[in-house]
Write an enzyme that holds these catalytic residues in place. Sequence first.
Site, PDB file in Angstrom:
ATOM      1  N   GLY A  13       0.816  -1.254  -0.070  1.00 37.37           N
ATOM      2  CA  GLY A  13      -0.002  -0.143  -0.026  1.00 37.37           C
ATOM      3  C   GLY A  13       0.818   1.114  -0.075  1.00 37.37           C
ATOM      4  O   GLY A  13       0.767   1.931   0.870  1.00 37.37           O
ATOM      5  N   ALA A  14       1.780   1.417  -1.104  1.00 38.36           N
ATOM      6  CA  ALA A  14       2.363   2.625  -1.149  1.00 38.36           C
ATOM      7  C   ALA A  14       1.890   3.640  -2.379  1.00 38.36           C
ATOM      8  O   ALA A  14       2.820   4.665  -2.635  1.00 38.36           O
ATOM      9  CB  ALA A  14       3.942   2.337  -1.228  1.00 38.36           C
ATOM     10  N   ASN A  91       1.903  -2.235   5.500  1.00 31.47           N
ATOM     11  CA  ASN A  91       1.415  -0.739   5.533  1.00 31.47           C
ATOM     12  C   ASN A  91      -0.053  -0.782   5.123  1.00 31.47           C
ATOM     13  O   ASN A  91      -0.514   0.069   5.412  1.00 31.47           O
ATOM     14  CB  ASN A  91       2.302   0.207   4.895  1.00 31.47           C
ATOM     15  CG  ASN A  91       1.678   1.610   4.993  1.00 31.47           C
ATOM     16  OD1 ASN A  91       1.864   2.380   5.820  1.00 31.47           O
ATOM     17  ND2 ASN A  91       1.388   2.095   3.570  1.00 31.47           N
ATOM     18  N   TYR A 156     -11.576  -1.328  13.083  1.00 35.39           N
ATOM     19  CA  TYR A 156     -10.202  -0.890  12.874  1.00 35.39           C
ATOM     20  C   TYR A 156      -9.330  -1.039  14.133  1.00 35.39           C
ATOM     21  O   TYR A 156      -8.299  -1.599  13.856  1.00 35.39           O
ATOM     22  CB  TYR A 156     -10.310   0.732  12.470  1.00 35.39           C
ATOM     23  CG  TYR A 156      -9.056   1.179  12.072  1.00 35.39           C
ATOM     24  CD1 TYR A 156      -8.487   1.128  10.876  1.00 35.39           C
ATOM     25  CD2 TYR A 156      -8.378   2.357  13.113  1.00 35.39           C
ATOM     26  CE1 TYR A 156      -7.173   1.840  10.618  1.00 35.39           C
ATOM     27  CE2 TYR A 156      -7.278   2.865  12.633  1.00 35.39           C
ATOM     28  CZ  TYR A 156      -6.675   2.705  11.153  1.00 35.39           C
ATOM     29  OH  TYR A 156      -5.467   3.209  11.056  1.00 35.39           O
ATOM     30  N   ALA A 158      -9.719  -3.208  16.513  1.00 37.39           N
ATOM     31  CA  ALA A 158      -9.213  -4.692  16.783  1.00 37.39           C
ATOM     32  C   ALA A 158      -8.414  -5.153  15.816  1.00 37.39           C
ATOM     33  O   ALA A 158      -7.360  -5.766  16.111  1.00 37.39           O
ATOM     34  CB  ALA A 158     -10.568  -5.345  16.473  1.00 37.39           C
ATOM     35  N   LYS A 160      -5.981  -3.245  14.498  1.00 39.22           N
ATOM     36  CA  LYS A 160      -4.360  -2.673  14.770  1.00 39.22           C
ATOM     37  C   LYS A 160      -4.237  -3.162  16.090  1.00 39.22           C
ATOM     38  O   LYS A 160      -2.778  -3.405  16.204  1.00 39.22           O
ATOM     39  CB  LYS A 160      -4.820  -1.243  14.857  1.00 39.22           C
ATOM     40  CG  LYS A 160      -5.244  -0.586  13.505  1.00 39.22           C
ATOM     41  CD  LYS A 160      -4.005  -0.808  12.611  1.00 39.22           C
ATOM     42  CE  LYS A 160      -4.350  -0.290  11.132  1.00 39.22           C
ATOM     43  NZ  LYS A 160      -3.423  -0.418  10.190  1.00 39.22           N
ATOM     44  N   ILE A 189      -2.149  11.352  11.354  1.00 37.07           N
ATOM     45  CA  ILE A 189      -1.114  11.665  10.138  1.00 37.07           C
ATOM     46  C   ILE A 189      -1.965  12.304   8.986  1.00 37.07           C
ATOM     47  O   ILE A 189      -2.949  11.564   8.571  1.00 37.07           O
ATOM     48  CB  ILE A 189      -0.401  10.465   9.784  1.00 37.07           C
ATOM     49  CG1 ILE A 189       0.191   9.709  11.072  1.00 37.07           C
ATOM     50  CG2 ILE A 189       0.754  10.891   8.789  1.00 37.07           C
ATOM     51  CD1 ILE A 189       1.188  10.228  11.710  1.00 37.07           C
TER      52      ILE A 189
HETATM   53  P1  NAP Z   1      -4.300   5.788   2.633  1.00 38.12           P
HETATM   54  O1  NAP Z   1      -3.727   7.271   2.312  1.00 38.12           O
HETATM   55  O2  NAP Z   1      -5.655   5.693   2.657  1.00 38.12           O
HETATM   56  O3  NAP Z   1      -3.312   4.631   1.513  1.00 38.12           O
HETATM   57  C1  NAP Z   1      -3.433   3.320   2.117  1.00 38.12           C
HETATM   58  C2  NAP Z   1      -2.890   2.801   1.005  1.00 38.12           C
HETATM   59  O4  NAP Z   1      -3.193   1.301   1.069  1.00 38.12           O
HETATM   60  C3  NAP Z   1      -3.243   3.006  -0.283  1.00 38.12           C
HETATM   61  O5  NAP Z   1      -1.652   2.699  -1.030  1.00 38.12           O
HETATM   62  C4  NAP Z   1      -4.083   1.762  -0.780  1.00 38.12           C
HETATM   63  O6  NAP Z   1      -3.935   1.406  -2.295  1.00 38.12           O
HETATM   64  C5  NAP Z   1      -3.546   0.687  -0.187  1.00 38.12           C
HETATM   65  N1  NAP Z   1      -4.273  -0.496   0.143  1.00 38.12           N
HETATM   66  C6  NAP Z   1      -5.565  -0.458   0.416  1.00 38.12           C
HETATM   67  N2  NAP Z   1      -6.097  -1.386   0.428  1.00 38.12           N
HETATM   68  C7  NAP Z   1      -5.306  -2.125   0.003  1.00 38.12           C
HETATM   69  C8  NAP Z   1      -5.131  -3.762  -0.288  1.00 38.12           C
HETATM   70  N3  NAP Z   1      -6.279  -4.567  -0.409  1.00 38.12           N
HETATM   71  N4  NAP Z   1      -4.035  -4.389  -0.939  1.00 38.12           N
HETATM   72  C9  NAP Z   1      -2.976  -3.694  -1.074  1.00 38.12           C
HETATM   73  N5  NAP Z   1      -2.891  -2.299  -0.684  1.00 38.12           N
HETATM   74  C10 NAP Z   1      -4.170  -1.625  -0.521  1.00 38.12           C
HETATM   75  O7  NAP Z   1      -3.545   5.457   4.146  1.00 38.12           O
HETATM   76  P2  NAP Z   1      -2.561   6.039   4.945  1.00 38.12           P
HETATM   77  O8  NAP Z   1      -3.092   7.229   5.984  1.00 38.12           O
HETATM   78  O9  NAP Z   1      -1.352   6.500   4.274  1.00 38.12           O
HETATM   79  O10 NAP Z   1      -2.367   4.723   6.036  1.00 38.12           O
HETATM   80  C11 NAP Z   1      -1.412   3.687   5.767  1.00 38.12           C
HETATM   81  C12 NAP Z   1      -1.327   2.945   7.172  1.00 38.12           C
HETATM   82  O11 NAP Z   1      -1.138   3.714   8.337  1.00 38.12           O
HETATM   83  C13 NAP Z   1      -2.616   2.100   7.116  1.00 38.12           C
HETATM   84  O12 NAP Z   1      -2.387   1.049   7.700  1.00 38.12           O
HETATM   85  C14 NAP Z   1      -3.336   2.957   8.393  1.00 38.12           C
HETATM   86  O13 NAP Z   1      -4.474   2.113   9.253  1.00 38.12           O
HETATM   87  C15 NAP Z   1      -2.104   3.425   9.118  1.00 38.12           C
HETATM   88  N6  NAP Z   1      -2.368   4.614  10.117  1.00 38.12           N
HETATM   89  C16 NAP Z   1      -2.755   5.704   9.379  1.00 38.12           C
HETATM   90  C17 NAP Z   1      -3.136   6.783  10.358  1.00 38.12           C
HETATM   91  C18 NAP Z   1      -3.319   8.151   9.710  1.00 38.12           C
HETATM   92  O14 NAP Z   1      -3.615   9.037  10.461  1.00 38.12           O
HETATM   93  N7  NAP Z   1      -3.336   8.359   8.436  1.00 38.12           N
HETATM   94  C19 NAP Z   1      -2.942   6.667  11.710  1.00 38.12           C
HETATM   95  C20 NAP Z   1      -2.614   5.203  12.269  1.00 38.12           C
HETATM   96  C21 NAP Z   1      -2.313   4.193  11.368  1.00 38.12           C
HETATM   97  P3  NAP Z   1      -4.977   2.078  -3.424  1.00 38.12           P
HETATM   98  O15 NAP Z   1      -4.556   3.443  -3.304  1.00 38.12           O
HETATM   99  O16 NAP Z   1      -4.536   1.427  -4.594  1.00 38.12           O
HETATM  100  O17 NAP Z   1      -6.352   1.566  -2.946  1.00 38.12           O
END
Ligand code: NAP
Length: 248
Positions: A13-14, A91, A156, A158, A160, A189
């Site tokens: 997921g990058a 990720n 979510y 659960a 994490k 973030i």
């Molecule tokens: P984001 O902007 O929504 O990006 C999510 C990424 O995951 C995208 O590249 C997406 O790809 C990919 N993805 C989604 N479903 C997928 C699947 N089934 N297989 C492969 N890739 C998949 O999220 P983010 O904010 O960067 O978050 C990244 C991680 O950090 C997540 O695990 C999230 O729970 C965690 N996190 C985020 C925050 C925050 O405040 N942002 C806080 C705590 C933890 P597509 O674009 O192709 O869908």
Amino acid sequence: MKLLEGKNVIITGASRGIGTGIAQVFADHGANVAFTYSSSEAPALALEEELKNKGVTAKAYKSNAASFSESEALVAKVLEDFGGIDVLINNAGITKDNLLMRMAEEDFDKVIEINLKSVFNMTKAVQRTMLKQRNGSIINMSSVVGVKGNAGQANYAASKAGMIGFTKSIALELGSRNIRCNAIAPGFIETEMTAKLDEKVVQGWRDGIPLKRGGAPEDIANACLFFASDLSGYVTGQVLNVDGGMLT
Ligand code: NAP
């Protein structure tokens, strides 16, 4: 100083957000980067180009992290293309928020499959390579919500919290083979995932954070750099909160 010169890394997921930030920082530190996306092909291909221009090997793969067979096939392809895997970053993640009263079964299952089952799929797929190498670092992207819970995010939270239990168990299982496994718990973030939240609610959160700002993907990428590199060579089974002091 480049901390990851010649290391091969897989990031799930990058195509945007935190994953993109990790890929950029890792390439700046000399890592070759294999990364996945589920549907965002154009930004994924643009990132692949950007990383290649930094002088490293980089490749985007369309792969659903929730699928066991796709994860196995992905890792086999990355081994063919890159010749090895030193670091795995789990990720990929989604949210499907709702109060329990209104949460549909499929929204519970989907979040668990993409956020938690994916960690099992990918870790199992890289395990043999890392065992053979007697070296590896696995980093799981949890959340502060997995540590403290959050109303409206039972699915979510659960998923994490499950990642934290998985991280500690794998650290115990694989430590004797010099494979480390750690988790990061980001706070708030600023990415597309959080952009869909109400701005008033978000400002309230920012005000409550001791450092008085939301984090950037680079803040999380820098913590990943620590766990991926030899700087953390004696650190395993840990959860690092990267949250501006939110949980303090
Ligand atoms: P984001 O902007 O929504 O990006 C999510 C990424 O995951 C995208 O590249 C997406 O790809 C990919 N993805 C989604 N479903 C997928 C699947 N089934 N297989 C492969 N890739 C998949 O999220 P983010 O904010 O960067 O978050 C990244 C991680 O950090 C997540 O695990 C999230 O729970 C965690 N996190 C985020 C925050 C925050 O405040 N942002 C806080 C705590 C933890 P597509 O674009 O192709 O869908």
